[in-house]
Design an enzyme around this catalytic site. Structure first.
Site, PDB file in Angstrom:
ATOM      1  N   GLY A 101       0.825  -1.199   0.000  1.00 43.56           N
ATOM      2  CA  GLY A 101       0.000   0.000   0.000  1.00 43.56           C
ATOM      3  C   GLY A 101       0.863   1.255   0.000  1.00 43.56           C
ATOM      4  N   CYS A 102       0.282   2.359  -0.403  1.00 44.09           N
ATOM      5  CA  CYS A 102       1.052   3.600  -0.537  1.00 44.09           C
ATOM      6  C   CYS A 102       1.551   4.083   0.831  1.00 44.09           C
ATOM      7  CB  CYS A 102       0.233   4.665  -1.242  1.00 44.09           C
ATOM      8  SG  CYS A 102      -1.402   4.943  -0.545  1.00 44.09           S
ATOM      9  N   TYR A 103       0.642   4.174   1.813  1.00 46.20           N
ATOM     10  CA  TYR A 103       1.081   4.596   3.146  1.00 46.20           C
ATOM     11  C   TYR A 103       2.115   3.614   3.687  1.00 46.20           C
ATOM     12  CZ  TYR A 103      -2.902   7.867   3.625  1.00 46.20           C
ATOM     13  OH  TYR A 103      -3.795   8.899   3.497  1.00 46.20           O
ATOM     14  N   ALA A 104       1.843   2.311   3.509  1.00 46.91           N
ATOM     15  CA  ALA A 104       2.730   1.296   4.061  1.00 46.91           C
ATOM     16  C   ALA A 104       4.139   1.456   3.506  1.00 46.91           C
ATOM     17  CB  ALA A 104       2.172  -0.095   3.758  1.00 46.91           C
TER      18      ALA A 104
END
Lengths: 362, 362, 362, 362
Positions: free
Chosen positions: A168-171
């Site tokens: 994921g992008c945040y991850a």
């Protein structure tokens, strides 16, 4: 030209047959960016573009994305799993959460490599998936073979994988910023505060009132406070870097900010060993020595999302306050680049033996 | 305080009973701005707020518009024409085109004044309405009594009206910019070029992909070129100012620009009589001498939408090129202010005998 | 890969020695975009980057533009004309107006090719230059040999040129939109109305209050109405396409809109011969048959600046109203792409015999 | 009208003589907003507007701020301390840090009340001021009498004050969000993580490259990490709410986001006593029972800056995770409203005995 890291092995590469590549979910923002990036890649051929829309017959790509007019002759089709499997050597799935599960088995059975940009195969535990995504996992027997595709941490496993769970992008932004500090034992792992801010394309290409320009422009808010499904993904990926037997105490507050592309994560950590800016810089520099897409910023020069927009870079900076015993780490990525399509292509490069930066230095 | 144009007659006004005012269509951007402006008005009382949404029971206004939390106790209800008529002395209708027609007869029969912010009662000819709006007019017998509510041109008729057709946003900016020049016979009326640019709230508060932040931010385009339904409205309103027996040759190209509120119209005209900047300034100054919301800008100071945002002003500037025989007029309004809610309240003030600027100088 | 127009002649190209390229004015937005585009170009080598800033010693490029960290080892230096001439085979000048004049003679004397992105060599007549730019031309004897670098109109002359005057951003969008219609005699040339809108990078990278985010965001205005120095440039370039002996009557109103990159020109023309959308489409299609960067949009699909951002394309659309006898043409470019750096690289490609699209399809 | 909290005591108020009010620093964003708000105030009269610019003679306010054309007849003058003191009963100072010190003594000596929007009188300790602002304090003898003007915490002291230090924008949002939690002893005070995001007007109205639209639009970054001068201000103001003898361990990371007005602070706290959402809501509700400008948002409805733009409200929400022992508090203000001009007017109202909300409900 004289660019650092450029591939000058075009003639060598061009002897190899082109890899046939398909995209399922080509009409979202990640799909659009995948097409843009893959048009720069010297070793692949786009063969199939599909979306969940119901079309009677294939439609020209330029009708949905006029920017590609004159660039690519492959039309958009309604997603047909059989045609998808038949069309390609490798498939990118940029589908809504829950939709990849139905498509992956047929692709693997047909011997295709799969890079899934959604959340379906990121969590190793089906129960955790059900808890955070609110729906049961129907292909839990495939979870063990899925490799979490963060090349900076798992290059070898990715190179051998058939099924990649693209992070994921945040991850991506948070894990890259935290892994070296955790591994070093420098910081207290029971109380980690992460504040993250994302541009609006991170929310998807959808007809939704809360995403309307008139609602979001000149606006800013927090959402899913300590409830975002990237949280367990971050915890799972960082567990190997944490002290044995101790869990991570992660606080995670995501925000939407009024810009199209870009993601910034700001992380506040409590130092439990002596450190200076220079020692932390050395630590991160060593950790990412072989990582072409992680850049450590000079002292007191904080990352700006503008500097990573349209790229696959993750820029990282930090400040150390020895008196306060505080380490603040800030990382910036393009949520559609290193946070989605760029990283997916980087994973393809690692899986297929291409230079890791192929197609990604535009 | 010492503000120009301020109303210092609060004590006088407060002796009068408050006017009961309702809004149908309170959840759109024009409805939101109506509430905001009416909260400043010393002589009215909001009694009923309705929308076309289907709610089981009234919902707090702050659930839809948190900005009004703590400001107003009137809830939102599903639109009920009987309750609407019973609740008020005057109703603002901020409904989608075609929806006002169904509501107006009952209001007029009940003796209520009506100010319709939509397009249903702007065109005098039902066939022209059908042609431009793509749907037949079902209340054409009411068209003769509807007064086109541009106070700068029709203050007396508005003062006597029961049904006001509040002008369109583009139409307001263009008509105010053109009327003096046409009336004076200064310009060729067969070839008038109007380029207009509007902020995104002008397109309404809707879940629509083309209005999504990710689609519209960092973007700009023309649409409905020479096909926008404000065109016949402009032609109808300007006909009295044109030379007898000659039609207007209007080109009209609207554009969307990535900002929330504001509208600029740029008009290029061919001079057919001698003119200077000073003579044109005198002409416009005379024409708008009694108009508190039209401001003529100094020479070479072009209107900016920022300067009219949140206000009911229309700022106008021009340049004269005697050698080229060209007059360029630029006008700026807030599409939700003078282009919608502000003008609607100005019409209410004129209809009800309040000071024309009441509630509108915030 | 299977992209249309892609260059698959890498091995052939790679046998040639790399062209040594310098940029003077590398710290502006056009300079930044030149670096970005040239990093994609297979046949050149950046050898010198200079700016007018006074630095004691060379500074890393990434200090000014962190996005290039890890991409390029060439530092920024204070502009030294001797070092500039010695460093390169071809120089791009992206300097403020008036500054190129001082640098060009030495470069030409040293046998270097020059592409000037400023206004100094665009106008053939020194007196016209002085009138519109407010300063005398000190190198008027070089004006005859400067070639106006719009490849779609002057490919052969560019191929032979040593000094290119790269067109202005507005001029590029307007000339490409008008040339076919004028050449065909389809429209009245005495009354042409052009309304143009540009993103803020078009105003340069400067510390100026009127360019501050707080001033320009949520704002919009016209400026230099019929006084912008791109006007004589447009008239000069279009004169060969106009009817003999008749001058062009051009009205030109530029505007700034709150976005970074993108430029839209909207042109209203009076038809003097019969025409249909299809006949105009055929006319433009023929005119730009050999032009890889001009795209004609389908009927009723208007160009959006988003679709040309980061590219060298010019997208054009039109509407024909036979009853009104009106032709409206809209063109969209990226002001830093086809409007500056992209076009400059396209000119380099034509001058040096590279494929016209080399480096420009990223 | 029927607005909650509205002042219906106009007739009473209008019997009092108008307060003569001056603004020094009227050309910045806080100055502009002060003018806008004070134009709504029923009890005051603007008598003098000054800025540090050097003008030969007074200039019309509308030349700098065209939005006020036709609204106010007071011109802008170069700041003259004698004229300032002579002109008013109360002066707002919206000057750059360090400039107020020179002006305040004369005003106090002349018996004027002073509300300083800058940082000069916020810190009680001159050495701390010198450390954080980088310049010595030249009027340290005045520091004891300056009252920190956060009416929600110090209404009585403000009512008696002659010199108000108006709080910083970040400080306002953070202090209001933290005070109830600290006072209750609910949270660990040694490790408080504050991430704050501000719109660009917070950086001032200046010609500076880093504030240019082209630099800041589509961008986002952290700055002054744990080094922002609002930090000691927050610590000083919260000390009375902290457990005796223990210092606050504050981490504070401010960010700029691409919007004009609005500020969000996100605060992560470690719970050291049992709590639920409901118990925290009750705590905050009690604490701010008499505060007309603090609004507690319903559960899971996070504050949006849009909802406080142009207002003097501070919207607060929180989430409680009992398992994690985490309390997250988010507060939103308009950095020019409650974060500057609105709060300054609120302070004036408290000082002068006007209704606390006078002029502030527009």
């Amino acid at each position: 030209m004289n660019a650092v890291n450029s591939q000058d092995n075009h003639s060598a590469v061009s002897q190899m047959p082109l890899l046939r590549v398909a995209i399922a979910g080509a009409t979202g923002y990640a799909g659009e960016e995948l097409i843009r990036v893959l048009l720069q890649h010297p070793s692949i051929q786009l063969t199939y573009l599909a979306a969940s829309a119901k079309w009677d017959k294939p439609v020209p790509l330029a009708r949905v994305f006029p920017r590609f007019a004159g660039r690519l002759d492959v039309p958009l089709e309604s997603l047909n799993p059989q045609r998808l499997a038949a069309s390609c050597d490798l498939a990118f799935l940029a589908l809504p959460h829950g939709a990849s599960m139905d498509v992956v088995p047929a692709l693997l059975n047909a011997g295709r490599r799969v890079i899934d940009l959604g959340g379906d195969f990121r969590l190793k535990d089906a129960a955790t998936y059900a808890q955070w995504y609110g729906t049961p996992h129907t292909q839990s027997e495939l979870l063990p073979q899925a490799v979490y595709g963060l090349p900076e941490l798992s290059r070898e496993a990715i190179a051998r994988a058939l099924l990649i769970a693209n992070p994921g992008c945040y991850a991506t932004a948070v894990i890259l910023a935290l892994a070296p500090a955790l591994q070093s034992g420098l910081v207290m792992q029971e109380w980690i505060c992460v504040d993250a801010k994302s541009g609006l394309t991170g929310a998807g290409r959808k007809a939704e009132l809360s995403l309307a320009f008139g609602e979001m422009n000149e606006n800013l808010w927090a959402y899913k406070v300590n409830r975002h499904p990237h949280m367990p993904e971050i915890e799972q990926a960082l567990q190997p870097y944490a002290a044995a037997g101790k869990s991570l105490g992660l606080n995670f507050v995501p925000h939407v900010v009024p810009l199209n592309r870009g993601l910034l994560s700001t992380i506040m950590l409590h130092l439990i060993k002596p450190a200076t800016w220079e020692s932390v810089a050395a630590l991160y520099g060593d950790f990412y020595r072989a990582a072409p897409f992680v850049r450590i910023r000079p002292k007191e020069e904080w990352p700006r999302v503008r500097d990573v927009q349209g790229t696959n870079y993750c820029d990282i900076a930090f400040s150390v306050d020895e008196q306060k015993q505080t380490l603040v780490v800030v990382s910036a990525i393009d949520n559609l680049g290193k946070g989605a399509a760029g990283q997916a292509v980087q994973n393809m490069n690692v899986m297929c033996g291409y230079p890791e930066t192929a197609g990604l230095l535009a």
